[in-house]
Design a protein around this motif. Structure first.
Motif, PDB file in Angstrom:
ATOM      1  N   GLU A 157       2.052 -13.234   2.491  1.00 47.21           N
ATOM      2  CA  GLU A 157       3.309 -12.861   1.829  1.00 47.21           C
ATOM      3  C   GLU A 157       3.179 -13.025   0.314  1.00 47.21           C
ATOM      4  O   GLU A 157       2.387 -13.825  -0.172  1.00 47.21           O
ATOM      5  CB  GLU A 157       4.450 -13.750   2.380  1.00 47.21           C
ATOM      6  CG  GLU A 157       5.837 -13.392   1.914  1.00 47.21           C
ATOM      7  CD  GLU A 157       6.183 -11.905   1.997  1.00 47.21           C
ATOM      8  OE1 GLU A 157       5.805 -11.166   1.067  1.00 47.21           O
ATOM      9  OE2 GLU A 157       6.838 -11.487   2.966  1.00 47.21           O
ATOM     10  N   GLU A 186      -0.038   0.699   9.672  1.00 41.87           N
ATOM     11  CA  GLU A 186       0.970  -0.280   9.230  1.00 41.87           C
ATOM     12  C   GLU A 186       0.346  -1.390   8.396  1.00 41.87           C
ATOM     13  O   GLU A 186       0.973  -1.957   7.529  1.00 41.87           O
ATOM     14  CB  GLU A 186       1.700  -0.926  10.418  1.00 41.87           C
ATOM     15  CG  GLU A 186       2.764  -0.048  11.047  1.00 41.87           C
ATOM     16  CD  GLU A 186       2.172   0.896  12.076  1.00 41.87           C
ATOM     17  OE1 GLU A 186       1.249   0.465  12.792  1.00 41.87           O
ATOM     18  OE2 GLU A 186       2.604   2.059  12.141  1.00 41.87           O
ATOM     19  N   LYS A 187      -0.912  -1.679   8.694  1.00 40.47           N
ATOM     20  CA  LYS A 187      -1.534  -2.834   8.057  1.00 40.47           C
ATOM     21  C   LYS A 187      -1.648  -2.628   6.534  1.00 40.47           C
ATOM     22  O   LYS A 187      -1.238  -3.477   5.756  1.00 40.47           O
ATOM     23  CB  LYS A 187      -2.910  -3.072   8.674  1.00 40.47           C
ATOM     24  CG  LYS A 187      -3.442  -4.437   8.362  1.00 40.47           C
ATOM     25  CD  LYS A 187      -4.713  -4.729   9.142  1.00 40.47           C
ATOM     26  CE  LYS A 187      -5.547  -5.714   8.331  1.00 40.47           C
ATOM     27  NZ  LYS A 187      -6.903  -5.307   8.106  1.00 40.47           N
ATOM     28  N   GLU A 221      -0.117  -0.256   4.813  1.00 38.05           N
ATOM     29  CA  GLU A 221       1.230   0.015   4.301  1.00 38.05           C
ATOM     30  C   GLU A 221       1.953  -1.291   3.967  1.00 38.05           C
ATOM     31  O   GLU A 221       2.600  -1.404   2.931  1.00 38.05           O
ATOM     32  CB  GLU A 221       2.071   0.743   5.347  1.00 38.05           C
ATOM     33  CG  GLU A 221       1.529   2.091   5.738  1.00 38.05           C
ATOM     34  CD  GLU A 221       2.026   3.200   4.825  1.00 38.05           C
ATOM     35  OE1 GLU A 221       3.243   3.301   4.655  1.00 38.05           O
ATOM     36  OE2 GLU A 221       1.183   3.936   4.296  1.00 38.05           O
ATOM     37  N   GLU A 222       1.827  -2.251   4.867  1.00 40.51           N
ATOM     38  CA  GLU A 222       2.511  -3.520   4.659  1.00 40.51           C
ATOM     39  C   GLU A 222       1.933  -4.241   3.449  1.00 40.51           C
ATOM     40  O   GLU A 222       2.658  -4.790   2.619  1.00 40.51           O
ATOM     41  CB  GLU A 222       2.385  -4.400   5.899  1.00 40.51           C
ATOM     42  CG  GLU A 222       3.249  -5.624   5.851  1.00 40.51           C
ATOM     43  CD  GLU A 222       3.038  -6.524   7.061  1.00 40.51           C
ATOM     44  OE1 GLU A 222       3.930  -6.568   7.919  1.00 40.51           O
ATOM     45  OE2 GLU A 222       1.963  -7.179   7.145  1.00 40.51           O
ATOM     46  N   GLU A 226       3.242  -2.465   0.424  1.00 38.70           N
ATOM     47  CA  GLU A 226       4.646  -2.758   0.169  1.00 38.70           C
ATOM     48  C   GLU A 226       4.815  -4.123  -0.502  1.00 38.70           C
ATOM     49  O   GLU A 226       5.612  -4.300  -1.405  1.00 38.70           O
ATOM     50  CB  GLU A 226       5.407  -2.718   1.486  1.00 38.70           C
ATOM     51  CG  GLU A 226       6.904  -2.782   1.305  1.00 38.70           C
ATOM     52  CD  GLU A 226       7.600  -3.016   2.631  1.00 38.70           C
ATOM     53  OE1 GLU A 226       7.216  -2.343   3.616  1.00 38.70           O
ATOM     54  OE2 GLU A 226       8.499  -3.877   2.681  1.00 38.70           O
ATOM     55  N   ARG A 227       4.023  -5.089  -0.041  1.00 35.66           N
ATOM     56  CA  ARG A 227       4.185  -6.448  -0.583  1.00 35.66           C
ATOM     57  C   ARG A 227       3.425  -6.668  -1.881  1.00 35.66           C
ATOM     58  O   ARG A 227       3.855  -7.436  -2.737  1.00 35.66           O
ATOM     59  CB  ARG A 227       3.719  -7.479   0.455  1.00 35.66           C
ATOM     60  CG  ARG A 227       4.581  -7.439   1.694  1.00 35.66           C
ATOM     61  CD  ARG A 227       4.217  -8.513   2.688  1.00 35.66           C
ATOM     62  NE  ARG A 227       5.047  -8.358   3.887  1.00 35.66           N
ATOM     63  CZ  ARG A 227       4.983  -9.135   4.938  1.00 35.66           C
ATOM     64  NH1 ARG A 227       4.122 -10.132   4.964  1.00 35.66           N
ATOM     65  NH2 ARG A 227       5.774  -8.930   5.972  1.00 35.66           N
TER      66      ARG A 227
END
Ligand code: ADP
Ligand code: MG
Length: 614
Positions: A270, A359-360, A362-363, A366-367
């Motif tokens: 994160e 998704e990996k 992309e995530e 995004e972060r």
């Protein structure tokens, strides 16, 4: 001996203690890790002092950490022979929060509250975590500086602390933790042993518990990959990043030429900055042959890579390199460039693998995408490689789905020499606006940019793989004519109308033209190619550097009913026609964000409506 001095904690510390004790950590055992890590930091600092100072107090004491427990009394004691603290340092380090960002941190923390146990170590609030389990703590210390006093700092973690002079202490710090009634389990040796195994096995100094060695000092970054398990990596990441999450990326590599380097880098799961937690500190430590040179080296990595955690070891570094000379060192510059390239390559590989698991990446984007953009904005190096990692929506992706420049180019027209983009608050508004339709009609893809620094990033990049990056609201874009359009105005009429509009609108705009780009809108305002974009202007304005507002070029749509009617009206009632033309121009300028104060436009509109209903 001097009198004991009692002082209150700085207000921020009290707030912090309140949060730490009551809400932040669910994982109380982490205080053990924080105290051990402080002991280890202190020993590292002493090791450096020994290189640079002639006289270090009690120079023969071993660089070790010793922990003892007293189950009956409910205490545990952590002793190190590191640099220790002077009276001023006790107050400075354990009574205040020196970091300037800590106030914002506190505010953000209060809002986010529970979720973020993993940030605590990164913000230098590690020591106070002891008060989750303790109702009293004593720190006995003597600085490495011979002339300093032997001191005791004690506090119940409520309002303040007392510092008093004591009989002779050894160099370093001895921290006695008086456990709360219901936390006494931490004084059980077997308990503590398993906590140390879990959180502190990578400490780079001998660590013993009640006289028994409990760690093996190993530099896992110097081992080969096949000696290590995913768990080794995970635990090392958690140890060096003070983290509780799983690493998102793990990059372990070594090279001998052109420089010797062993690197073990991680990215966290994160990104705390995006929740307003203030800027992260550099998280990659620099070692030379297992000896820590600097835990937060300036210039080892570019600033934008501050979210990367881990260790870099190079045998080529001089051991006594000072922090100040580090940034100018040619070697550190070389390490910087090599590490940056390797890291970007790793991300690129990950993005490609992400094809099977989109998704990996992309995530991740995004972060952490903001950092990649920061990398583009702050340096000219690696522009293309970084641009390749960017993701955005476009007129040819489904809503919510991303694409890349490279994918865009696979769909571009054969003779297309530009990549087109629009900036706006969201996809819907760009789809509904006047700029897109000309491109849509010709089957040309337009990228939708919604992050407020995107426009600036495009202007910094300028091109990708030889294709210019062009904002779709620019005047000079040359779109081929579509043959099958039937104009509602003849060429002669168009010419006359343009002349009349030019006269009527005067210096409200730079120029007026009839064009082929529009379908459903009567008129659009275009920014001249050499003028800065709206976003760029906003930035320049913020820096006090914006010149006069550039004037727009208006392009009217000869196929539009409103334009044809306007042409008819100007022959019947020129006065009303002029007001309609003015209003159309204002609408277009407002849609383009070139009118700051919409109230004047609305007033004009209301008065026009009034006059039409006479
Ligand atoms: P951080 O370790 O991130 O700086 P901490 O809250 O863990 O934050 O510790 C605050 C400061 O207290 C440290 O920076 C250090 O200067 C001082 N300190 C803590 N423990 C020790 C120790 N065992 N020996 C010397 N100084 C210490
Ligand atoms: Mg600490």
């Amino acid at each position: 001996m001097s009198e004991p001095q009692t002082q209150s904690f700085q207000a921020e510390v009290r707030q912090l203690l309140d949060i730490v004790i009551h809400s932040l950590y669910t994982d109380k055992e982490i205080f053990v890790r924080e105290l051990i890590s402080n002991a280890s930091d202190s020993l590292e600092k002493l090791r450096l002092k020994q290189l640079t100072e002639n006289a270090v107090y009690q120079a023969d004491l071993p660089l070790e950490i010793n922990i003892t427990t007293d189950e009956e009394a409910g205490t545990l004691t952590i002793t190190d022979h590191g640099i220790g603290m002077t009276r001023e340092e006790l107050t400075e380090n354990l009574g205040t929060i020196a970091r300037s960002g800590s106030k914002e941190f506190l505010e953000a923390l209060k809002e986010k509250g529970d979720a973020n146990a993993s940030v605590i170590g990164q913000f230098g609030v590690g020591f106070y975590s002891v008060f989750m389990a303790a109702d009293k703590v004593e720190v006995y210390t003597h600085s490495w500086d011979e002339s300093a006093e032997s001191l005791k700092w004690e506090s119940d973690g409520q309002t303040g602390y007392t510092v008093s002079e004591v009989d002779e202490e050894q160099r370093g710090a001895r921290i006695v933790v008086y456990l709360k009634e219901d936390e006494k389990d931490f004084a059980k040796a077997e308990n503590l042993k398993s906590i140390i195994d879990k959180h502190s096995r990578f400490v780079s100094f001998p660590l013993s518990l009640n006289g028994e060695r409990v760690n093996t000092v190993e530099a896992i970054w110097l081992k080969s990959k096949n000696e290590l398990t995913p768990d080794d990596y995970k635990e090392f990441y958690q140890y060096c990043a003070h983290a509780v999450d799983e690493p998102r990326h793990t990059l372990h590599f070594s090279a001998d030429a052109p420089i010797n380097i062993n690197a073990l880098l991680f990215t966290p799961d994160e990104n705390h900055e995006r929740f307003g937690f203030g800027q992260m500190k550099a998280g990659v430590s620099l070692y030379c042959r297992k000896v820590l040179i600097d835990a937060e080296p300036q210039g080892l990595l570019p600033e934008w890579m501050r979210f990367v955690k881990g260790v870099v070891d190079s045998e080529d570094l001089p051991l006594n390199i000072s922090r100040e000379s580090m940034q100018d060192s040619a070697l550190v510059k070389k390490l910087n460039s090599l590490l940056t390239k390797r890291f970007i390559k790793h991300l690129a590989k990950d993005a490609k693998d992400a094809k099977s698991n989109p998704e990996k990446y992309e995530e991740f984007f995004e972060r952490f995408g903001r950092y990649l953009k920061e990398g583009i904005a702050t340096s000219h190096e690696n522009h293309e490689a970084l641009a390749d990692l960017l993701r955005f929506q476009s007129s040819m992706t489904e809503a919510g789905k991303n694409t890349s420049f490279a994918e865009y180019l696979t769909r571009a027209k054969e003779d297309q020499d530009s990549i087109y983009y629009l900036t706006g608050i969201d996809r819907n508004s760009m789809e509904a606006g006047p700029y897109l339709e000309a491109f849509q009609k010709r089957g040309v893809e337009v990228i939708f940019l919604t992050d407020n620094i995107d426009g600036y990033i495009m202007e910094t990049l300028r091109e990708f793989k030889g294709k210019k990056l062009v904002s779709a609201d620019r005047a000079e874009i040359d779109l081929d004519e579509l043959p099958d359009d039937e104009s509602k105005l003849s060429e002669e009429e168009s010419k006359e109308l343009v002349e009349w509009l030019g006269k009527t609108l005067g210096d409200k705009v730079e120029s007026v033209d009839m064009g082929k780009r529009l379908v459903s809108h009567p008129v659009v305002a275009l920014t001249p190619l050499d003028a800065p974009s709206g976003q760029m202007r906003a930035m320049m304005e913020a820096m006090g550097q914006a010149g006069p507002e550039p004037k727009a070029r208006l392009e009217f749509n000869p196929n539009h009913e409103v334009v044809a009617k306007l042409n008819a009206l100007r022959k019947d009632n020129e006065e009303v026609a002029a007001r309609v033309a003015g209003q159309l121009a204002d609408n277009a300028l407002m849609a383009a964000g070139m009118i700051k104060d919409p109230s004047s436009v609305i007033a004009g509109m209301n008065s026009l409506l009034g006059s039409l209903m006479k």
